[in-house]
Design a protein around this motif. Structure first.
Motif, PDB file in Angstrom:
ATOM      1  N   GLY A  59      96.224  58.596  39.722  1.00 54.25           N
ATOM      2  CA  GLY A  59      95.025  58.315  38.952  1.00 54.25           C
ATOM      3  C   GLY A  59      93.849  59.132  39.430  1.00 54.25           C
ATOM      4  O   GLY A  59      93.798  59.562  40.579  1.00 54.25           O
ATOM      5  N   SER A  60      92.924  59.323  38.521  1.00 56.18           N
ATOM      6  CA  SER A  60      91.732  60.128  38.790  1.00 56.18           C
ATOM      7  C   SER A  60      90.592  59.278  39.318  1.00 56.18           C
ATOM      8  O   SER A  60      90.528  58.074  39.087  1.00 56.18           O
ATOM      9  CB  SER A  60      91.278  60.823  37.501  1.00 56.18           C
ATOM     10  N   LYS A  61      89.686  59.948  39.975  1.00 56.94           N
ATOM     11  CA  LYS A  61      88.443  59.308  40.410  1.00 56.94           C
ATOM     12  C   LYS A  61      87.703  58.787  39.177  1.00 56.94           C
ATOM     13  O   LYS A  61      87.749  59.409  38.112  1.00 56.94           O
ATOM     14  CB  LYS A  61      87.542  60.317  41.116  1.00 56.94           C
ATOM     15  N   PRO A  86      84.942  57.483  46.893  1.00 52.93           N
ATOM     16  CA  PRO A  86      85.802  57.871  48.015  1.00 52.93           C
ATOM     17  C   PRO A  86      87.279  57.845  47.593  1.00 52.93           C
ATOM     18  O   PRO A  86      87.711  56.971  46.834  1.00 52.93           O
ATOM     19  CB  PRO A  86      85.526  56.796  49.074  1.00 52.93           C
ATOM     20  N   LEU A  87      88.046  58.780  48.100  1.00 55.48           N
ATOM     21  CA  LEU A  87      89.449  58.888  47.718  1.00 55.48           C
ATOM     22  C   LEU A  87      90.249  57.636  48.066  1.00 55.48           C
ATOM     23  O   LEU A  87      91.124  57.224  47.297  1.00 55.48           O
ATOM     24  CB  LEU A  87      90.081  60.115  48.369  1.00 55.48           C
ATOM     25  N   ALA A  88      89.966  57.015  49.201  1.00 52.85           N
ATOM     26  CA  ALA A  88      90.695  55.795  49.573  1.00 52.85           C
ATOM     27  C   ALA A  88      90.420  54.679  48.573  1.00 52.85           C
ATOM     28  O   ALA A  88      91.310  53.882  48.262  1.00 52.85           O
ATOM     29  CB  ALA A  88      90.323  55.357  50.986  1.00 52.85           C
ATOM     30  N   LEU A  89      89.201  54.619  48.066  1.00 51.39           N
ATOM     31  CA  LEU A  89      88.871  53.631  47.043  1.00 51.39           C
ATOM     32  C   LEU A  89      89.626  53.927  45.753  1.00 51.39           C
ATOM     33  O   LEU A  89      90.154  53.018  45.103  1.00 51.39           O
ATOM     34  CB  LEU A  89      87.358  53.604  46.795  1.00 51.39           C
ATOM     35  N   THR A  90      89.686  55.199  45.371  1.00 58.63           N
ATOM     36  CA  THR A  90      90.461  55.589  44.188  1.00 58.63           C
ATOM     37  C   THR A  90      91.918  55.181  44.360  1.00 58.63           C
ATOM     38  O   THR A  90      92.523  54.600  43.449  1.00 58.63           O
ATOM     39  CB  THR A  90      90.378  57.117  43.955  1.00 58.63           C
ATOM     40  N   ALA A  91      92.488  55.455  45.518  1.00 61.60           N
ATOM     41  CA  ALA A  91      93.893  55.129  45.777  1.00 61.60           C
ATOM     42  C   ALA A  91      94.138  53.627  45.688  1.00 61.60           C
ATOM     43  O   ALA A  91      95.069  53.180  45.009  1.00 61.60           O
ATOM     44  CB  ALA A  91      94.320  55.670  47.142  1.00 61.60           C
ATOM     45  N   ALA A  92      93.312  52.838  46.354  1.00 60.73           N
ATOM     46  CA  ALA A  92      93.489  51.383  46.338  1.00 60.73           C
ATOM     47  C   ALA A  92      93.294  50.827  44.926  1.00 60.73           C
ATOM     48  O   ALA A  92      94.042  49.945  44.487  1.00 60.73           O
ATOM     49  CB  ALA A  92      92.526  50.725  47.314  1.00 60.73           C
ATOM     50  N   ARG A  93      92.314  51.338  44.211  1.00 56.99           N
ATOM     51  CA  ARG A  93      92.054  50.879  42.840  1.00 56.99           C
ATOM     52  C   ARG A  93      93.242  51.177  41.945  1.00 56.99           C
ATOM     53  O   ARG A  93      93.713  50.315  41.192  1.00 56.99           O
ATOM     54  CB  ARG A  93      90.785  51.541  42.291  1.00 56.99           C
ATOM     55  N   GLU A  94      93.766  52.394  42.024  1.00 54.20           N
ATOM     56  CA  GLU A  94      94.895  52.784  41.178  1.00 54.20           C
ATOM     57  C   GLU A  94      96.153  51.976  41.504  1.00 54.20           C
ATOM     58  O   GLU A  94      96.878  51.558  40.605  1.00 54.20           O
ATOM     59  CB  GLU A  94      95.161  54.284  41.282  1.00 54.20           C
ATOM     60  N   VAL A  95      96.414  51.742  42.783  1.00 56.84           N
ATOM     61  CA  VAL A  95      97.568  50.917  43.161  1.00 56.84           C
ATOM     62  C   VAL A  95      97.422  49.523  42.559  1.00 56.84           C
ATOM     63  O   VAL A  95      98.368  48.986  41.972  1.00 56.84           O
ATOM     64  CB  VAL A  95      97.741  50.848  44.695  1.00 56.84           C
ATOM     65  N   GLY A  96      96.238  48.937  42.675  1.00 56.81           N
ATOM     66  CA  GLY A  96      96.002  47.612  42.124  1.00 56.81           C
ATOM     67  C   GLY A  96      96.144  47.579  40.611  1.00 56.81           C
ATOM     68  O   GLY A  96      96.789  46.691  40.050  1.00 56.81           O
ATOM     69  N   GLU A  97      95.543  48.566  39.940  1.00 51.92           N
ATOM     70  CA  GLU A  97      95.600  48.615  38.476  1.00 51.92           C
ATOM     71  C   GLU A  97      97.021  48.825  37.959  1.00 51.92           C
ATOM     72  O   GLU A  97      97.416  48.220  36.969  1.00 51.92           O
ATOM     73  CB  GLU A  97      94.711  49.745  37.945  1.00 51.92           C
ATOM     74  N   GLU A  98      97.779  49.700  38.610  1.00 48.69           N
ATOM     75  CA  GLU A  98      99.084  50.091  38.085  1.00 48.69           C
ATOM     76  C   GLU A  98     100.233  49.206  38.545  1.00 48.69           C
ATOM     77  O   GLU A  98     101.263  49.152  37.879  1.00 48.69           O
ATOM     78  CB  GLU A  98      99.366  51.555  38.426  1.00 48.69           C
ATOM     79  N   THR A  99     100.069  48.523  39.686  1.00 46.42           N
ATOM     80  CA  THR A  99     101.192  47.728  40.217  1.00 46.42           C
ATOM     81  C   THR A  99     100.826  46.283  40.544  1.00 46.42           C
ATOM     82  O   THR A  99     101.721  45.479  40.813  1.00 46.42           O
ATOM     83  CB  THR A  99     101.753  48.348  41.509  1.00 46.42           C
ATOM     84  N   GLY A 100      99.544  45.975  40.595  1.00 47.97           N
ATOM     85  CA  GLY A 100      99.119  44.645  41.001  1.00 47.97           C
ATOM     86  C   GLY A 100      99.160  44.429  42.502  1.00 47.97           C
ATOM     87  O   GLY A 100      98.839  43.341  42.987  1.00 47.97           O
ATOM     88  N   ILE A 101      99.539  45.435  43.260  1.00 49.61           N
ATOM     89  CA  ILE A 101      99.592  45.337  44.721  1.00 49.61           C
ATOM     90  C   ILE A 101      98.196  45.631  45.263  1.00 49.61           C
ATOM     91  O   ILE A 101      97.637  46.699  45.012  1.00 49.61           O
ATOM     92  CB  ILE A 101     100.625  46.323  45.310  1.00 49.61           C
ATOM     93  N   GLU A 102      97.647  44.684  45.985  1.00 52.07           N
ATOM     94  CA  GLU A 102      96.295  44.843  46.517  1.00 52.07           C
ATOM     95  C   GLU A 102      96.344  45.493  47.907  1.00 52.07           C
ATOM     96  O   GLU A 102      97.017  44.995  48.806  1.00 52.07           O
ATOM     97  CB  GLU A 102      95.580  43.489  46.591  1.00 52.07           C
ATOM     98  N   CYS A 103      95.624  46.604  48.044  1.00 52.42           N
ATOM     99  CA  CYS A 103      95.583  47.297  49.334  1.00 52.42           C
ATOM    100  C   CYS A 103      94.175  47.775  49.648  1.00 52.42           C
ATOM    101  O   CYS A 103      93.987  48.675  50.460  1.00 52.42           O
ATOM    102  CB  CYS A 103      96.586  48.447  49.363  1.00 52.42           C
ATOM    103  N   GLY A 104      93.198  47.184  48.989  1.00 53.13           N
ATOM    104  CA  GLY A 104      91.800  47.549  49.213  1.00 53.13           C
ATOM    105  C   GLY A 104      91.304  47.099  50.572  1.00 53.13           C
ATOM    106  O   GLY A 104      92.021  46.462  51.352  1.00 53.13           O
ATOM    107  N   GLU A 105      90.076  47.400  50.835  1.00 54.40           N
ATOM    108  CA  GLU A 105      89.433  47.220  52.136  1.00 54.40           C
ATOM    109  C   GLU A 105      89.676  45.857  52.800  1.00 54.40           C
ATOM    110  O   GLU A 105      89.914  45.780  53.987  1.00 54.40           O
ATOM    111  CB  GLU A 105      87.928  47.444  51.959  1.00 54.40           C
TER     112      GLU A 105
END
Length: 155
Positions: free
Chosen positions: A40-42, A48-67
């Motif tokens: 996913g894109s910013k 921040p890229l880590a925020l983009t990564a965590a957001r996309e994981v949550g949106e696409e899989t429902g797996i929460e890995c944010g801060e």
């Protein structure tokens, strides 16, 4: 008249894996034969890229890995990036003249093969595969290469 919001040509790719290096792949809703990792894109240039990564994981899989999540420490920025030509079918999402995307690689280690909750407008199916099989199943060469790098980054 409102101005069109173009996709930012800077994205993340997140290889979700277990300790045994089984990899989660999800099938794109707009291209049935395309299996991939989370991408996913910013949303904003300064995101921040880590925020983009965590957001996309949550949106696409429902797996929460944010801060503040239990998996936050398992989201790893590999400090590797790929620059690739955007597939022609998706060029219309970007500003005129944009031809390349910069993709930043991440991994997310989960304790076991979790059952994802897919965003049905984006993905229609999922599967867990051993990492070499997952690389073979990916439509994107950069995604396949990232999966094959997994053993060196998953330590």
């Amino acid at each position: 008249m409102t101005e069109r919001a173009w996709k930012i040509p800077e994205s993340v790719l997140v290889v979700i894996h277990t300790p045994a290096l089984d990899v989660l792949l999800i099938r794109r809703a707009d291209a049935d034969e395309f299996w991939q990792s989370v991408t996913g894109s910013k949303d904003a240039l300064k995101e921040p890229l880590a925020l983009t990564a965590a957001r996309e994981v949550g949106e696409e899989t429902g797996i929460e890995c944010g801060e503040d999540s239990a998996l936050a420490s398992q989201l790893v920025d590999w400090q590797v990036q790929n620059v690739y030509e955007i597939y022609s079918q998706w060029l219309g999402r970007y500003a005129p003249g944009t031809r390349h995307n910069t993709e930043h690689l991440f991994s997310l280690r989960v304790p076991e093969r979790l059952v994802p909750t897919l965003a049905p407008r984006e993905h229609t199916a999922w599967k867990w595969l051993p990492y070499r099989d997952a690389a073979d199943a990916c439509f994107s060469p950069s995604n396949a290469e990232a999966i094959l790098l997994l053993p060196q980054f998953a330590q």
